[in-house]
Design a protein around this motif. Structure first.
Motif, mmCIF file in Angstrom:
data_model
loop_
_atom_site.group_PDB
_atom_site.id
_atom_site.type_symbol
_atom_site.label_atom_id
_atom_site.label_comp_id
_atom_site.label_asym_id
_atom_site.label_seq_id
_atom_site.Cartn_x
_atom_site.Cartn_y
_atom_site.Cartn_z
ATOM 1 N N ILE A 89 45.686 23.116 68.500
ATOM 2 C CA ILE A 89 44.938 21.877 68.271
ATOM 3 C C ILE A 89 45.327 20.823 69.293
ATOM 4 C CG2 ILE A 89 44.681 19.916 66.693
ATOM 5 C CD1 ILE A 89 44.736 21.914 64.373
ATOM 6 N N THR A 130 42.725 19.582 72.018
ATOM 7 C CA THR A 130 42.310 18.170 72.023
ATOM 8 C C THR A 130 42.438 17.570 73.414
ATOM 9 O OG1 THR A 130 43.059 17.961 69.720
ATOM 10 C CG2 THR A 130 42.658 15.916 70.935
ATOM 11 N N ILE A 159 37.768 22.010 64.309
ATOM 12 C CA ILE A 159 39.119 21.779 63.795
ATOM 13 C C ILE A 159 39.183 22.072 62.294
ATOM 14 C CG2 ILE A 159 40.895 20.025 63.390
ATOM 15 C CD1 ILE A 159 40.703 20.864 66.291
ATOM 16 N N TYR A 174 45.307 15.965 65.034
ATOM 17 C CA TYR A 174 44.211 15.828 66.004
ATOM 18 C C TYR A 174 43.962 14.355 66.332
ATOM 19 C CZ TYR A 174 39.344 15.176 67.363
ATOM 20 O OH TYR A 174 38.200 14.751 67.983
#
Length: 417
Positions: free
Chosen positions: A43, A47, A130, A303
């Protein structure tokens, strides 16, 4: 294995989410080759990659903001000039003078909105990925699929699984609804992928005969979802170390907004009517996102934090970039680009807005006989002039340009007064 079945199917966000899903899938596979199978790390890197791809749009948005700050004094003067004039003729003149300013700096009013229109769908699609990683990453899907088959065979429904999860995300509600019409195990996987520690315990109580299999899958799930001692599938708790997620979300978002606004002169301008509302929003939103962290899995909070950290460094870099940029040179480049674009279209850039003005103002007249004037005659007077430039105050305007026409109308308006 039918992973595609439960990916988001929206007409606009769906294709974008699937492209982002391929990026996440490739990233997970790459890290797996080095023995790293962790969705939290994925993640974070994911990102950074997606936000990096959006940097050109952010730069364009900031550039428009800088140009707006330069144009704003002139635009405010035009608005002030026609503040109490609501008649059609005055509104037409204000519109033309405003467009003259935009043409003067070679800026399109729509250029400030375009980057946002492109960025927002990407951000919303990113959330979809996500939220439901198993639907986009086959390696993660396979962790839950075997157990899903056994649970289905044991007579447990998707709805019963959903009741074991405290946080009812859209993934769970969609899976429950879809499972009423289909028995595909992908819907079981969707819900199992949202399981936190308490949900796994509840599943053992529901299916004691499958305890060994459930425990094995739960351990593997915790392994891939473990990040800095936290299970990213759990929600933050006030009396837990996980409280650091909402706290960091608030702090990083405050810093991100302050640094971003420091490079936006228009947003910092107290005379700007929208500055006050933007300031209030910037003060409130970080705390709203902090409260929302308690409603969603820790992975979503991570995130947000990573995105904020990325934007902090991005804003610092963009601000430094524009600090060294010669904005006057940029204005000249913009004007040249606009002229070339008109030329490619086979249109004379000096008369484009003039022709539009003729069509829009040909029917506007005043009630007074002495003031009754067809504005198109003023356009013709410009065409018949022998000089190449018209002088307005201390400025010179090229014949037939929108700036010349706007200045001419402004002069006519003052003469009538």
């Amino acid at each position: 294995m039918n992973v595609i079945l439960t990916t988001y199917q929206g007409a606009i966000l769906g294709p974008i989410a699937r492209v982002l899903g391929y990026i996440l899938q490739a990233l997970y596979a790459l890290l797996s080759n080095f023995g790293i199978e962790n969705t939290g790390i994925c993640i974070i890197i994911f990102t950074f990659i997606v936000n990096a791809l959006m940097i050109p749009m952010q730069v364009k948005q900031q550039k428009f903001s800088k140009m707006s700050a330069i144009m704003n004094p002139e635009l405010q003067e035009i608005q002030k000039k026609y503040k109490n004039k609501k008649d059609q003729a005055s509104q037409q003149k204000m519109s033309l003078e405003t467009q003259a300013v935009y043409q003067k700096y070679g800026v399109s009013p729509a250029s400030g909105c375009l980057p946002m229109l492109i960025t927002f769908p990407i951000i919303f699609a990113l959330y979809r990925v996500i939220y439901n990683i198993p639907a986009y990453v086959p390696q993660v899907y396979d962790i839950y699929s075997g157990l899903a088959e056994k649970i289905q065979a044991a007579g447990v429904t998707v709805e019963e699984l959903a009741n074991m999860v405290t946080a009812k995300t859209y993934v769970i509600t969609d899976a429950v609804q879809a499972a009423k019409e289909s028995k595909d195990i992908s819907y079981f996987v969707d819900v199992l992928g949202q399981f936190n520690t308490s949900a796994w315990s509840g599943l053992v109580d529901k299916c004691p005969a499958l305890e060994s299999v459930i425990t094995s899958v739960a351990d593997e799930s915790r392994h891939i979802n473990s990040f800095l001692g936290l299970n990213i599938a759990d929600t933050p708790g006030i009396k837990s170390i996980s409280i650091i997620i909402p706290v960091l979300s608030v702090i990083t978002q405050i810093l991100s907004m302050k640094i971003s606004m420091a490079g936006n002169a228009q947003a910092m301008d107290s005379s700007n009517p929208t500055a006050a509302s933007m300031k209030m929003m910037n003060n409130v939103m970080p705390f709203v996102s902090g409260l929302m962290c308690f409603m969603f899995p820790i992975g979503v909070g991570i995130y947000w934090i990573v995105g904020n950290v990325f934007r902090i460094f991005q804003s610092l870099g963009i601000n430094l970039y524009f600090k060294r940029m010669d904005m006057e040179a940029e204005v000249r480049k913009n004007v040249e680009k606009t002229k070339k674009r008109y030329e490619k279209m086979g249109v004379d850039p000096n008369t484009t807005m003039q022709e539009i003005a003729k069509k829009r103002t040909s029917t506007i007249t005043t009630d007074s006989k002495n003031q009754k004037t067809n504005l198109s005659k003023n356009v013709n007077s410009v065409k018949n002039s022998k000089s190449n430039y018209k002088t307005g105050g201390n400025k010179k305007y090229k014949e037939g340009s929108i700036a010349s026409y706007a200045n001419m109308m402004a002069r006519d308006s003052n003469d009538k007064k």
